[in-house]
Each structure stands twice: as structure tokens, then as C-alpha cells.
Design a protein around this motif. Structure first.
Motif, PDB file in Angstrom:
ATOM      1  N   LEU A  58       0.824  -1.201   0.000  1.00  0.00           N
ATOM      2  CA  LEU A  58       0.000   0.000   0.000  1.00  0.00           C
ATOM      3  C   LEU A  58       0.862   1.256   0.000  1.00  0.00           C
ATOM      4  O   LEU A  58       0.559   2.235  -0.677  1.00  0.00           O
ATOM      5  CB  LEU A  58      -0.932  -0.011   1.217  1.00  0.00           C
ATOM      6  N   LYS A  59       1.960   1.225   0.755  1.00  0.00           N
ATOM      7  CA  LYS A  59       2.840   2.389   0.820  1.00  0.00           C
ATOM      8  C   LYS A  59       3.511   2.641  -0.521  1.00  0.00           C
ATOM      9  O   LYS A  59       3.679   3.784  -0.948  1.00  0.00           O
ATOM     10  CB  LYS A  59       3.898   2.166   1.902  1.00  0.00           C
ATOM     11  N   SER A  60       3.890   1.563  -1.210  1.00  0.00           N
ATOM     12  CA  SER A  60       4.562   1.723  -2.500  1.00  0.00           C
ATOM     13  C   SER A  60       3.615   2.276  -3.545  1.00  0.00           C
ATOM     14  O   SER A  60       4.050   2.800  -4.566  1.00  0.00           O
ATOM     15  CB  SER A  60       5.119   0.373  -2.974  1.00  0.00           C
ATOM     16  N   ARG A  61       2.310   2.155  -3.285  1.00  0.00           N
ATOM     17  CA  ARG A  61       1.335   2.627  -4.251  1.00  0.00           C
ATOM     18  C   ARG A  61       0.705   3.939  -3.797  1.00  0.00           C
ATOM     19  O   ARG A  61      -0.439   4.224  -4.111  1.00  0.00           O
ATOM     20  CB  ARG A  61       0.258   1.575  -4.481  1.00  0.00           C
ATOM     21  N   ARG A  62       1.449   4.727  -3.030  1.00  0.00           N
ATOM     22  CA  ARG A  62       0.947   6.038  -2.615  1.00  0.00           C
ATOM     23  C   ARG A  62       0.694   6.874  -3.862  1.00  0.00           C
ATOM     24  O   ARG A  62       1.555   7.051  -4.705  1.00  0.00           O
ATOM     25  CB  ARG A  62       1.949   6.717  -1.696  1.00  0.00           C
ATOM     26  N   LEU A  63      -0.488   7.402  -3.968  1.00  0.00           N
ATOM     27  CA  LEU A  63      -0.927   7.999  -5.220  1.00  0.00           C
ATOM     28  C   LEU A  63      -0.991   9.518  -5.124  1.00  0.00           C
ATOM     29  O   LEU A  63      -1.183  10.088  -4.049  1.00  0.00           O
ATOM     30  CB  LEU A  63      -2.313   7.453  -5.572  1.00  0.00           C
ATOM     31  N   SER A  64      -0.829  10.166  -6.275  1.00  0.00           N
ATOM     32  CA  SER A  64      -0.961  11.613  -6.314  1.00  0.00           C
ATOM     33  C   SER A  64      -2.423  12.028  -6.330  1.00  0.00           C
ATOM     34  O   SER A  64      -2.773  13.126  -5.910  1.00  0.00           O
ATOM     35  CB  SER A  64      -0.259  12.167  -7.553  1.00  0.00           C
ATOM     36  N   ASP A  65      -3.296  11.157  -6.820  1.00  0.00           N
ATOM     37  CA  ASP A  65      -4.718  11.484  -6.897  1.00  0.00           C
ATOM     38  C   ASP A  65      -5.499  10.202  -7.143  1.00  0.00           C
ATOM     39  O   ASP A  65      -4.947   9.185  -7.551  1.00  0.00           O
ATOM     40  CB  ASP A  65      -4.975  12.478  -8.027  1.00  0.00           C
ATOM     41  N   THR A  66      -6.785  10.274  -6.893  1.00  0.00           N
ATOM     42  CA  THR A  66      -7.662   9.143  -7.182  1.00  0.00           C
ATOM     43  C   THR A  66      -8.906   9.638  -7.903  1.00  0.00           C
ATOM     44  O   THR A  66      -9.340  10.776  -7.723  1.00  0.00           O
ATOM     45  CB  THR A  66      -8.093   8.404  -5.899  1.00  0.00           C
ATOM     46  N   VAL A  67      -9.457   8.781  -8.722  1.00  0.00           N
ATOM     47  CA  VAL A  67     -10.741   9.020  -9.376  1.00  0.00           C
ATOM     48  C   VAL A  67     -11.677   7.917  -8.909  1.00  0.00           C
ATOM     49  O   VAL A  67     -11.364   6.734  -9.049  1.00  0.00           O
ATOM     50  CB  VAL A  67     -10.611   8.986 -10.911  1.00  0.00           C
ATOM     51  N   SER A  68     -12.802   8.295  -8.330  1.00  0.00           N
ATOM     52  CA  SER A  68     -13.750   7.312  -7.821  1.00  0.00           C
ATOM     53  C   SER A  68     -15.106   7.568  -8.456  1.00  0.00           C
ATOM     54  O   SER A  68     -15.629   8.682  -8.406  1.00  0.00           O
ATOM     55  CB  SER A  68     -13.854   7.398  -6.302  1.00  0.00           C
ATOM     56  N   MET A  69     -15.657   6.553  -9.106  1.00  0.00           N
ATOM     57  CA  MET A  69     -16.941   6.679  -9.781  1.00  0.00           C
ATOM     58  C   MET A  69     -17.805   5.475  -9.446  1.00  0.00           C
ATOM     59  O   MET A  69     -17.298   4.381  -9.221  1.00  0.00           O
ATOM     60  CB  MET A  69     -16.741   6.781 -11.296  1.00  0.00           C
ATOM     61  N   ARG A  70     -19.108   5.705  -9.445  1.00  0.00           N
ATOM     62  CA  ARG A  70     -20.029   4.641  -9.071  1.00  0.00           C
ATOM     63  C   ARG A  70     -21.256   4.680  -9.980  1.00  0.00           C
ATOM     64  O   ARG A  70     -21.771   5.758 -10.303  1.00  0.00           O
ATOM     65  CB  ARG A  70     -20.470   4.809  -7.619  1.00  0.00           C
ATOM     66  N   SER A  71     -21.700   3.520 -10.414  1.00  0.00           N
ATOM     67  CA  SER A  71     -22.973   3.381 -11.097  1.00  0.00           C
ATOM     68  C   SER A  71     -23.930   2.652 -10.172  1.00  0.00           C
ATOM     69  O   SER A  71     -23.690   1.500  -9.808  1.00  0.00           O
ATOM     70  CB  SER A  71     -22.814   2.595 -12.405  1.00  0.00           C
ATOM     71  N   SER A  72     -24.986   3.328  -9.760  1.00  0.00           N
ATOM     72  CA  SER A  72     -25.952   2.748  -8.832  1.00  0.00           C
ATOM     73  C   SER A  72     -27.260   2.384  -9.513  1.00  0.00           C
ATOM     74  O   SER A  72     -28.259   2.099  -8.857  1.00  0.00           O
ATOM     75  CB  SER A  72     -26.222   3.716  -7.678  1.00  0.00           C
ATOM     76  N   VAL A  73     -27.266   2.393 -10.839  1.00  0.00           N
ATOM     77  CA  VAL A  73     -28.474   2.036 -11.586  1.00  0.00           C
ATOM     78  C   VAL A  73     -28.601   0.514 -11.632  1.00  0.00           C
ATOM     79  O   VAL A  73     -27.693  -0.188 -12.096  1.00  0.00           O
ATOM     80  CB  VAL A  73     -28.423   2.609 -13.016  1.00  0.00           C
ATOM     81  N   THR A  74     -29.711  -0.012 -11.149  1.00  0.00           N
ATOM     82  CA  THR A  74     -29.934  -1.451 -11.163  1.00  0.00           C
ATOM     83  C   THR A  74     -30.235  -1.918 -12.585  1.00  0.00           C
ATOM     84  O   THR A  74     -31.118  -1.371 -13.256  1.00  0.00           O
ATOM     85  CB  THR A  74     -31.096  -1.830 -10.233  1.00  0.00           C
ATOM     86  N   LEU A  75     -29.500  -2.917 -13.050  1.00  0.00           N
ATOM     87  CA  LEU A  75     -29.656  -3.435 -14.404  1.00  0.00           C
ATOM     88  C   LEU A  75     -29.918  -4.931 -14.361  1.00  0.00           C
ATOM     89  O   LEU A  75     -29.224  -5.672 -13.661  1.00  0.00           O
ATOM     90  CB  LEU A  75     -28.391  -3.162 -15.231  1.00  0.00           C
ATOM     91  N   SER A  76     -30.906  -5.379 -15.115  1.00  0.00           N
ATOM     92  CA  SER A  76     -31.175  -6.815 -15.223  1.00  0.00           C
ATOM     93  C   SER A  76     -30.091  -7.477 -16.060  1.00  0.00           C
ATOM     94  O   SER A  76     -29.597  -6.898 -17.034  1.00  0.00           O
ATOM     95  CB  SER A  76     -32.540  -7.057 -15.863  1.00  0.00           C
ATOM     96  N   ILE A  77     -29.718  -8.691 -15.684  1.00  0.00           N
ATOM     97  CA  ILE A  77     -28.738  -9.465 -16.445  1.00  0.00           C
ATOM     98  C   ILE A  77     -29.510 -10.378 -17.386  1.00  0.00           C
ATOM     99  O   ILE A  77     -30.235 -11.276 -16.921  1.00  0.00           O
ATOM    100  CB  ILE A  77     -27.840 -10.286 -15.509  1.00  0.00           C
ATOM    101  N   PRO A  78     -29.404 -10.186 -18.700  1.00  0.00           N
ATOM    102  CA  PRO A  78     -30.175 -11.019 -19.643  1.00  0.00           C
ATOM    103  C   PRO A  78     -29.856 -12.495 -19.452  1.00  0.00           C
ATOM    104  O   PRO A  78     -28.693 -12.884 -19.317  1.00  0.00           O
ATOM    105  CB  PRO A  78     -29.708 -10.519 -21.015  1.00  0.00           C
ATOM    106  N   ASP A  79     -30.890 -13.316 -19.432  1.00  0.00           N
ATOM    107  CA  ASP A  79     -30.723 -14.745 -19.188  1.00  0.00           C
ATOM    108  C   ASP A  79     -30.195 -15.441 -20.436  1.00  0.00           C
ATOM    109  O   ASP A  79     -30.799 -15.362 -21.514  1.00  0.00           O
ATOM    110  CB  ASP A  79     -32.068 -15.353 -18.779  1.00  0.00           C
ATOM    111  N   ASP A  80     -29.049 -16.111 -20.291  1.00  0.00           N
ATOM    112  CA  ASP A  80     -28.470 -16.928 -21.364  1.00  0.00           C
ATOM    113  C   ASP A  80     -28.255 -16.109 -22.649  1.00  0.00           C
ATOM    114  O   ASP A  80     -28.574 -16.559 -23.748  1.00  0.00           O
ATOM    115  CB  ASP A  80     -29.375 -18.131 -21.647  1.00  0.00           C
ATOM    116  N   VAL A  81     -27.686 -14.914 -22.481  1.00  0.00           N
ATOM    117  CA  VAL A  81     -27.383 -14.043 -23.623  1.00  0.00           C
ATOM    118  C   VAL A  81     -25.877 -13.794 -23.642  1.00  0.00           C
ATOM    119  O   VAL A  81     -25.347 -13.170 -22.707  1.00  0.00           O
ATOM    120  CB  VAL A  81     -28.140 -12.706 -23.536  1.00  0.00           C
ATOM    121  N   PRO A  82     -25.151 -14.259 -24.655  1.00  0.00           N
ATOM    122  CA  PRO A  82     -23.679 -14.164 -24.659  1.00  0.00           C
ATOM    123  C   PRO A  82     -23.139 -12.745 -24.560  1.00  0.00           C
ATOM    124  O   PRO A  82     -22.056 -12.536 -24.025  1.00  0.00           O
ATOM    125  CB  PRO A  82     -23.293 -14.810 -25.998  1.00  0.00           C
TER     126      PRO A  82
END
Length: 693
Positions: A564-588
Motif C-alpha cells: 500500500l505504501k509503495s502505491r501512494r498515489l498523487s490522486d484518485t478518481v472514484s466513480m459509481r454506477s448505482s443504476v440497477t440493471l437486469s442481467i439477460p438470461d443466457d445471452v452471450p
């Protein structure tokens, strides 16, 4: 979708979203309880008279008082209590939506990390405006502080954390919560409770803390299949259920037959199965479990000889096939054995060039003769005068500077009487206790000179050849030991360390193991030689124990912290999608959800949080698509009948994500969720992307 991790919090929900470890966790209020921190314990009777509670008790290590009141009166009573001069702080009690059986208690403190360029004056100005008082800085994290929530604050710490997270100058804001301690992860394998060397709570012939604290280490990781532990030994019963599992076996090799079947052919080929079980036995809910059950096994059957070609073939195979750790529970059948140039070079090459230049971690057992790895002993009393007079001992493999050499200690935290010793010991690890012995060239074991001693200590329970063959008549042995057992124990710990931090170089692993070891002390004299080397010199080294008994939790935690220390970052970008989406059944083609990153920069770290519910997750795969078109499988169809997936995928537990490092972060990031079979259905509730640049 949001540009920061908190902008997705809906109005009115600020008090029910907990900022924790880069995630937003939904809370529910407990309907009939609240807590207070009183100005003085003497005020308890006064407040009790005001509240008239149904019950009252101390919680959070006595820092808070929990009050139970009728649910219909909770808010009214809480508003009244907050105005009392005897009450320093009052709060609801919460449940975590994902863990409704647990109660979360809120304290009046916040931890906040600001952007590196923000000065202390600006920090205090932001804090003061919210009624926060700066308490202390965090030593290991830049521009991070702990704040007290004063009486002037108009909101509770949960709401304050959410408010702070909207400020672009704030990287993280977390309230301090208390939850009751639960038992650490404990495997359900039927013989686990007899594996005292991993963890125990005391018992017959068990000294306090004579285990390696494996359960605490498993809270960090139980091992990754990407970390391959090569065990080099006589043979392996690959039919044993503890040596099986999806992706468990990698590049098996029989160096004698020059094929890929290192299986036992002789009655005496039992050692390798037991050794492998100590290091990496799979969790199966039956039998035993290894130190690193999630790691892969590379079983290498040795030729039984230590000529140049055999040693070179052994280490070269391990390196070429991607071994991370090479465990060697063997030593020369010779009193004095120095390495040839080719043998030294084979080990050095593995330890410095293997693992893509980071070095394979090579672990050797010290040996079981109770003799120095390098030194002279006045020998007498050996059967048939096998050794007599001043004899020089040398274990060439164990003194190689690039290896981790492991001695053995007992369940009573004392030296195992048989264990070899000396200045080249790196660490010690738990094993059994027994008389010393020496291997002979014919494959026999010669007992050492007779002497009187107490061989107190418990043996190691591990895997054995299945059926009637092996050390016992069943599939497990209950009395394994020697430095042959201590060595794979350390190799398993190394497997956990590399699972937590794949960037560690071999020399760093050795240093961390030594720096985090427990300083056990044995002030008794050796009953055979009369020497006493169970204490430590001014450099922290003991000839019996090296730098101490290996501590899996401390070692894995230190490895993780370094990552964690070696990966000290200059900045972070945090994004979230909270929209509920159905997963199509048996669709490739599946379901796609998209987040658009507008920031520029190169990727240094990545975390992907996924929340999916599905009737049968064994039908589902989850893939991350980068702006450059790279496709990273986060979750394959391995979850079987599970119905809920809530997990954060990162560089530690999903090594494939490392291929995205240094790519540009700007552009379209997509999560593809595919249902590969008919009938069962589900939905993607939300996902979050945290990018370090």
C-alpha cells in the motif's frame, strides 16, 4: 454515476451511508436503541432518571452507554438527551445492511485525508467550519488527521464524513465506528483443531502463542492461485483430496522419470505428501488445511541425488514454470557438504532472476542432527563409532546467502532437540520434538548418541498417502515433524505474503520474515551438547531460533502495508454506477454498464467493487473493459449456488488487473456481466471504480 465516491448519496440519506475503505456502505438505524458518551460516569444516574430506559449497558469497551427505549419514543428521547449538559455525545445505533446481525456504534471521531497540496491552515479552516477539532496526524499517511466532533457540530460523524467527501480537497473521510469482535476466520476442515501450529487457544503441551497466528493472517488473504509454491521432495500422492482443487496443481515434474507424474512408486515415498500438506493443503471441509490453502502447488519429485545436473534441473524447472516459492525439506546425506559453483549458481539464479526478476523465495530446512550448520563438534557415543573426535559440520545448501533457512521449535516454545542451529538460521517454525538423527547415503536414518532428555511437545498433523500406504493407515498422519515440517510452514507463510504483495523481491521477503518474527526464548542448556543458544545477540539473532519464530499475521500485514505504501498515489478518481440493471438470461453479449472517466493520467492502482444478486452465480461471469479495449476477467463461473456477490477486486486478489497499470485512465470503462446458461436470472445492483493515478 458520480465524479466522486459520495455524490451518489441521495438527499436525506447522508446519515445512512457509511464511508469505509473507499466504499459507501448502507446503514439502517436500530429502532429502539441509542448510545451516549457521558461527561463523567457520575452522571449515569441523572441521565437514567431522564431517559427511564428499558435497559442500559456499557458498550464499545466502556466508551459508550447503550440505552434501550420504546421504539416510538426513540427520536424524542434522543433529541432531549443531546441537550443535556451531562452528555458529551449521543448517537443512534446502526446495523450494516449487508450484515444485519451486527450492531455498529458511532464514536465522536473522524479520520480525514486531504489532498497533498493542502496546507495545515486550510485543513483547520475546513474542520472548524464543521465543528471538528484536530487531534493528531497519522504518521504513515500524508496529510491525514484524526478529529474530535465537538458539541458545536450540527451533524453526526456519519453525515460529516459524507459532507467532507463532497469537497474536492478531501480524499477520504471516515467516522470511527465500533463493532464487537468476532472470531477470526477458522477453516471447517475436520482436523483443523488439531493443527495447533496454525492457531490454538491452549491445551496439553501447548505454550501460549506457540502457533504462527495463521487465523489473523487469513483475515488478509488465504492465498492466491497466482502464487505457486514449488515443493521439491521424494514424491506426492496427487490423488489426495487436500492436494486437489481447480487450478491447484501447476507444472508437476518427476525429475527421475522425466515426466509429469511425480507420484509415489515405493513404500518409503511418503515425505512429499506430508510436506506439501503443511504448506498448501486445500480447504475441503475435511482433513487438514495448509498455511496457504489458496496458493498453487508445483510438485517436483527430486532424483534423490545432489549432483550438479540434478540441482540445476530442479531449480531451473521451478523458475521456468513460474514458481514463486521453492520449498526444500532435504539436506545432503553427509556431515560436510559444500556446494559446487554450478549448484551455488543455480540457487542464486533462482533467487535473483526468477519470478520475472523479483526472485523466487528459496526456503531450506536446517536439518535434524542437532549440530551446527557450519562448525566443529567433539563427537562421541555414536553407534558403531560412526563419528568420533573433532568433526567439522557443513550444510552447504542451508548456509547459502540467498536462502531462508528454518530451524524447528516445539509446541512449548522451546528448541526442538534435533534441530540444527547456527548463525545462518533465518527464522524458526513450530514442529515436533524428538531425538537427533542423521541421514545416511543409503537412505537410512542413523540415530545420534544416546542421552537423557524430555522430548515434550506435540507433533504436526498433515496429509499422508491415501489408503493403507504412508506413515499411517489413514489419509493423515498425526506425528509428522522435523525441520522438514518447519520448512514448508515458512514456505506457506511466504505464499501468503506474496499473495498480499506480489511486488516483493525475494530479499525483501526474507527481511520481513526476520523483522516480524516473535522472539521466543529457551534458556535451558541443550541436553546432548550442553550449549545454550536460546537467547539473542545485540543484532536480535539467536543461533537456535534465528531472528525468532515466524509470525504469519505480522509478516503478511507488513507485506500488505509495504504494498500500500509503495502505491501512494498523487490522486484518485472514484466513480459509481448505482443504476440497477437486469442481467439477460443466457445471452452471450450480457449486460454492459459504463462509467466515463474525464480525468487524464496513467493508472497506478485500481479497485473494482461489484454488487450482483443472481439465483445461481455459477452461471455468471464478470469482466472489466478498459478504454483501450483490454478485457480483464474479474469473476469466472466458479461461485456455484451462491446468490450474492459483493466484492472488491484489486491488484492483490486479482493479479490480471496488473496488466492495466500505466495505461491512460481517460475514456470509457465498462463492466460486462454475462449469464451463460438458461433459467436462473439476476441483476447488477451497482459497481464502483476507484482509479489511482
Amino acid at each position: 454515476m458520480s465524479a466522486s465516491s459520495n455524490q451518489g448519496v441521495l438527499p436525506g440519506q447522508e446519515g445512512l451511508i457509511l464511508q469505509r475503505g473507499g466504499e459507501e456502505l448502507r446503514l439502517d438505524k436500530v429502532e429502539d436503541r441509542f448510545t451516549t458518551r457521558l461527561v463523567s460516569p457520575d452522571h449515569l444516574a441523572t441521565v437514567r432518571g431522564e431517559v427511564q430506559p428499558l435497559s442500559v449497558r456499557p458498550v464499545a469497551r466502556g466508551q459508550l452507554i447503550e440505552w434501550q427505549v420504546p421504539a416510538a419514543r426513540l427520536e424524542t428521547i434522543l433529541d432531549t438527551v443531546r441537550q443535556r449538559p451531562e452528555v458529551a455525545f449521543a448517537s443512534h445505533v446502526y446495523r450494516l445492511e449487508r450484515s444485519p446481525q451486527s450492531r455498529f456504534y458511532l464514536l465522536d471521531r473522524l479520520t480525514v485525508q486531504f489532498i497533498p497540496s493542502l496546507g495545515i491552515g486550510a485543513v483547520d479552516a475546513i474542520a472548524s467550519a464543521l465543528g471538528l477539532i484536530r487531534d493528531k496526524a497519522l504518521d504513515s499517511i500524508d496529510n491525514a488527521y484524526v478529529f474530535w466532533v465537538s458539541k458545536t457540530a450540527r451533524e453526526n460523524p456519519i453525515k460529516l464524513a459524507n459532507r467532507l467527501m463532497r469537497d474536492p480537497q478531501v480524499l477520504l473521510a471516515e467516522p470511527n465506528i465500533v463493532v464487537k469482535t468476532e472470531a477470526l476466520y477458522r477453516p471447517k476442515d475436520t482436523l483443523y483443531r488439531e493443527q495447533w501450529h496454525l492457531n490454538h487457544q491452549g491445551g496439553t503441551e501447548l505454550a501460549k502463542d506457540s502457533h504462527i497466528s495463521a487465523e489473523a493472517a487469513w483475515e488478509i488473504t488465504r492465498g492466491s492461485r497466482s502464487v505457486v509454491v514449488a515443493v521439491t521432495d521424494d514424491a506426492f500422492d496427487l490423488n489426495h483430496p487436500d492436494l486437489q482443487g481447480a487450478g491447484k496443481i501447476v507444472a508437476p515434474r518427476d525429475l527421475n522419470a522425466r515426466d509429469g507424474l511425480p507420484m509415489p512408486n515405493q513404500d518409503y515415498e511418503n515425505h512429499g505428501t506430508a510436506v506439501a500438506g503443511v504448506a498448501i493443503a486445500e480447504e475441503t471441509s475435511h482433513g487438514v488445511v495448509g498455511v496457504a490453502p489458496g496458493c498453487s502447488l508445483m510438485p517436483i519429485q527430486t532424483t534423490g541425488y545432489l549432483d550438479d545436473e540434478s540441482i540445476e534441473a530442479l531449480f531451473d524447472w521451478a523458475v521456468e514454470q513460474g514458481a514463486s516459492v521453492i520449498s526444500c525439506s532435504w539436506s545432503p546425506a553427509a556431515v560436510y557438504f559444500s556446494l559446487s559453483m554450478l549448484q551455488r549458481n543455480a540457487i542464486t539464479r533462482a533467487a535473483t532472476k526468477g519470478r520475472n526478476g523479483k526472485g523466487c523465495v528459496v526456503v531450506f530446512s536446517a536439518g535434524n542432527a542437532n549440530r551446527p550448520l557450519s562448525g566443529k563438534v567433539q563427537e562421541q557415543g555414536w553407534p558403531r563409532n560412526l563419528l568420533r573426535g573433532v568433526t567439522e559440520w557443513l550444510g552447504g545448501f542451508a548456509i547459502h546467502p540467498d536462502v531462508i533457512t528454518v530451524s524447528a521449535c516445539t509446541s512449548l516454545n522451546r528448541k526442538a532437540i534435533y534441530s540444527n542451529w547456527g548463525k545462518h538460521i533465518s527464522v524458526t517454525a513450530p514442529s515436533n520434538n524428538a531425538p537427533p538423527s542423521m541421514s545416511l547415503p543409503e537412505g537410512q536414518v542413523e540415530p545420534g548418541p544416546p542421552f537423557n532428555a524430555d522430548f515434550a511437545g506435540r507433533g504436526i498433523v498433515t496429509s499422508d498417502r491415501t489408503g493403507s500406504e504412508g506413515y499411517g493407515r489413514g489419509d493423515y498422519t498425526y506425528g509428522f515433524g522435523g525441520t522438514s515440517s518447519a520448512c514448508p510452514l515458512v514456505a506457506g507463510v511466504v505464499g501468503l505474503m506474496l499473495s498480499a504483495n506480489p511486488d516483493l523481491e525475494a530479499w525483501e521477503v526474507k527481511k520481513i520474515l526476520q523483522d516480524t518474527a516473535d522472539k521466543i526464548i529457551d534458556d535451558q542448556s541443550d541436553p546432548q551438547l550442553g550449549v545454550s543458544y536460546g537467547t539473542y545477540d545485540n543484532k536480535g539473532h539467536s543461533q537456535w531460533f534465528g531472528y525468532g519464530k515466524v509470525n504469519a499475521h505480522k509478516a503478511v500485514k507488513a507485506a500488505q502495508n509495504r504494498y500500500l505504501k509503495s502505491r501512494r498515489l498523487s490522486d484518485t478518481v472514484s466513480m459509481r454506477s448505482s443504476v440497477t440493471l437486469s442481467i439477460p438470461d443466457d445471452v452471450p453479449s450480457g449486460q454492459l454498464s459504463t462509467l466515463i472517466v474525464k480525468r487524464s493520467g496513467r493508472l497506478q492502482d485500481i479497485q473494482v467493487y461489484v454488487d450482483i444478486e443472481h439465483d445461481f452465480l455459477g452461471d455468471v461471469s464478470v469482466t472489466l473493459l478498459s478504454p483501450q479495449g483490454s478485457a480483464i476477467l474479474l469473476q469466472g463461473r466458479t461461485l456455484g449456488r451462491q446468490t450474492s456477490l459483493r466484492q472488491t477486486f484489486d491488484l492483490t486478489n486479482t493479479p490480471a488487473l496488473r496488466s492495466l497499470l500505466s495505461q491512460a485512465v481517460q475514456g470509457r470503462w465498462q463492466l460486462r456481466v454475462v449469464d451463460h446458461a438458461p433459467e436462473n436470472t439476476g441483476q447488477l445492483n451497482q459497481w464502483q471504480l476507484v482509479l489511482g493515478i
